[in-house]
Motif scaffolding. Structure first.
Motif, PDB file in Angstrom:
ATOM      1  N   ILE A 136      31.072  11.970   0.784  1.00  0.00           N
ATOM      2  CA  ILE A 136      29.802  11.894   0.042  1.00  0.00           C
ATOM      3  C   ILE A 136      29.318  13.287  -0.326  1.00  0.00           C
ATOM      4  N   GLY A 137      29.552  14.260   0.543  1.00  0.00           N
ATOM      5  CA  GLY A 137      29.168  15.634   0.231  1.00  0.00           C
ATOM      6  C   GLY A 137      29.905  16.162  -0.983  1.00  0.00           C
ATOM      7  N   LEU A 138      31.194  15.872  -1.089  1.00  0.00           N
ATOM      8  CA  LEU A 138      31.971  16.303  -2.248  1.00  0.00           C
ATOM      9  C   LEU A 138      31.468  15.640  -3.524  1.00  0.00           C
ATOM     10  N   VAL A 139      31.120  14.360  -3.431  1.00  0.00           N
ATOM     11  CA  VAL A 139      30.568  13.652  -4.591  1.00  0.00           C
ATOM     12  C   VAL A 139      29.225  14.272  -4.990  1.00  0.00           C
ATOM     13  N   ALA A 140      28.418  14.649  -4.004  1.00  0.00           N
ATOM     14  CA  ALA A 140      27.115  15.249  -4.289  1.00  0.00           C
ATOM     15  C   ALA A 140      27.269  16.575  -5.038  1.00  0.00           C
ATOM     16  N   VAL A 141      28.240  17.372  -4.638  1.00  0.00           N
ATOM     17  CA  VAL A 141      28.465  18.657  -5.298  1.00  0.00           C
ATOM     18  C   VAL A 141      28.813  18.445  -6.769  1.00  0.00           C
ATOM     19  N   ARG A 142      29.590  17.419  -7.059  1.00  0.00           N
ATOM     20  CA  ARG A 142      30.011  17.161  -8.428  1.00  0.00           C
ATOM     21  C   ARG A 142      28.942  16.445  -9.257  1.00  0.00           C
ATOM     22  N   SER A 143      28.087  15.644  -8.608  1.00  0.00           N
ATOM     23  CA  SER A 143      27.180  14.762  -9.348  1.00  0.00           C
ATOM     24  C   SER A 143      25.759  15.282  -9.478  1.00  0.00           C
ATOM     25  N   LEU A 144      25.281  16.015  -8.490  1.00  0.00           N
ATOM     26  CA  LEU A 144      23.882  16.424  -8.497  1.00  0.00           C
ATOM     27  C   LEU A 144      23.723  17.840  -9.029  1.00  0.00           C
TER      28      LEU A 144
END
Length: 497
Positions: free
Chosen positions: A187-195
């Motif tokens: 989820i942290g990796l997704v957050a870096v890319r999405s937010l």
């Protein structure tokens, strides 16, 4: 205009993608948090049989919740300084470190330390998901985001008991925590890319008003509420009798001092409107607290499922999820009912249903329970959850839509998590006290636990009756701002108090 997206998002693909990415990350953080709750509840009997410290069973929950209180009180400050992406990443990182510490625990004390660290990260994760909703998503999407968050708890209902139960039965409980570490990294990796790091997201800036950053840290409130929660937690392990009563009284006194301090202070955790004479905001918060009390039963359900009915860890884990399954189902089923009269009735009925469900669960507890008794527990626990599901959004939505000022509105939304965590901490701690009072009889402990929580849930009923009896109550699905007179009164609270 696209359904659920404002005009700007509907004509700007990049903005639309950013809003959807934000929703995915916030929902994912809740899913990790929810799944971990059920993984941990399913694993704990096996964990404690390995590392010892069964007397401190309730502390594994209260250690998590006490540190969650501290984290929840800082949500608005963390969002102010680091914006949504920074706050989410901090929460996930701290949560992952604490979970890894639990996985490597050689003793009960290391496990409790891990739960403390987990609580810091979990408090940030769950709090940011609610507060950032108000900051970065269009108002049209708030109700939908609440439904998605409810759905994430449903995901946790299935994934958590399954993971925890399987790893417990394989005597590989450490790997159960390891899976949650991996999930937080993903989820942290997704957050870096999405937010985005900051700036425009949805209808509002991904930052509160500039004045919010200059406000002092609410040190007095932090100390009072954290020490108060710890005092109630200690009541579960001190000798029964006068010492137990003294610790509970001390905790209650410190929380009363917290509320008095908040009323007079300029560096508050909750918005000023909470303490304004005639404000409805305090009753919405109290309603959330009453519903949250019912949730604290989940910590103990797998334990009594194994001890009273001889369930396997996997079966006991799914029993523990019955309450939240009822919550998710009821919230989704009633989400489209937005008429003002219906909403008021829901605010009264919901906490009453919670109390009835817990009382029926208490009445059904007995040793050597068979399949019929367990089936009855599933029904009564689902009824308890249904009460939470039909009432949560009806108390929560008006909180998010009651204040126009950006900084105070952020406090109001973050205050939802603050109230939940404080109520959960005290409910879990008092639950531990009731379990110990009933010992060594598991049957008596279970009946005292569920019966005591049923009585505490009536706090929400009082709040529901109060909001239902007042004219002009906010309606879920509308932007019902508090009257200007109430906002003006709130601004004068310190002097008037």
């Amino acid at each position: 205009m696209q359904d659920g997206i404002s005009d700007n998002e509907g004509t700007n693909p990049e903005s639309t993608a950013r809003v959807l990415g934000t929703m995915v990350v916030l929902a994912g953080a809740v899913a990790v948090f929810a799944t971990d709750n059920y993984v941990t509840a399913s694993l704990l009997p096996s964990v404690l049989s390995d590392v010892g410290g069964e007397r401190y069973f309730a502390w594994t929950a209260t250690a998590f919740l006490v540190s969650s209180v501290f984290a929840a009180l800082l949500i608005s400050k963390v969002l102010t300084r680091f914006a949504t992406r920074g706050a989410v990443l901090i929460g996930l990182t701290v949560f992952g470190v604490g979970t890894a510490l639990c996985a490597l625990s050689p003793s009960i004390w290391v496990l409790l330390a891990g739960r403390l660290v987990q609580g810091l990260g979990g408090g940030l994760m769950s709090g940011v998901s609610l507060a950032a909703m108000r900051m970065v998503l269009p108002e049209r999407l708030w109700g939908r985001m609440l439904a998605v968050i409810s759905l994430m708890w449903a995901v946790g209902n299935v994934a958590g008991p399954a993971l925890g139960g399987v790893f417990a039965e394989l005597h590989a409980w450490r790997w159960g925590f390891g899976v949650m570490v991996a999930a937080s990294v993903v989820i942290g990796l997704v957050a870096v890319r999405s937010l985005p790091a900051g700036g425009e997201t949805g209808q509002a800036r991904d930052q509160p008003a500039d004045g919010a950053a200059a406000e002092p840290w609410p040190a007095g409130s932090l100390v009072l509420v954290t020490v108060g929660a710890a005092a109630v937690s200690l009541a579960g392990i001190v000798p029964k009798g006068a010492a137990t009563g003294a610790m509970i009284a001390l905790g209650a006194a410190l929380i009363a001092a917290f509320l008095r301090h908040e009323r007079h202070a300029t560096d508050r955790i909750l918005p000023a409107l909470t303490y304004a004479r005639g404000s409805r905001l305090r009753w919405y918060y109290l309603g959330i607290a009453g519903l949250t009390i019912g949730v604290t039963a989940e910590t103990f359900i797998p334990l009594f499922g194994q001890r009273l009915a001889g369930l396997t860890p996997l079966s006991a884990g799914f029993l523990g999820a019955a309450l939240s399954m009822g919550w998710s189902a009821a919230q989704l089923a009633t989400s489209r009912i937005t008429g003002e009269a219906a909403v008021r009735r829901f605010r009264v009925a919901a906490p009453a249903v919670v109390a009835v469900g817990l009382a029926l669960t208490a009445a059904g507890q007995h040793a050597h329970a068979g399949g019929g008794a367990v089936a009855l527990w599933v029904v009564t626990l689902a009824v308890t959850g249904a009460g939470i599901g039909m009432g949560f959004a009806r108390f929560a939505f008006p909180v998010m839509s009651s204040i126009e000022d950006a900084a105070e509105a952020t406090k109001a939304a973050a205050g939802l998590n603050v109230v939940q965590v404080i109520a959960g901490t005290f409910g879990s701690a008092l639950g531990g006290v009731l379990v110990n009072v009933g010992a060594p009889s598991d049957q008596d402990s279970a009946r005292l636990l569920y019966g005591g929580l049923a009585v505490l849930a009536l706090v929400g009923l009082a709040a529901g009756i109060r909001t239902a009896s007042r004219s002009g109550s906010s309606v879920v699905g509308t932007a019902a701002a508090e009257p200007a007179a109430e906002v003006a009164a709130a601004e004068s609270v310190p002097a008037a108090a």
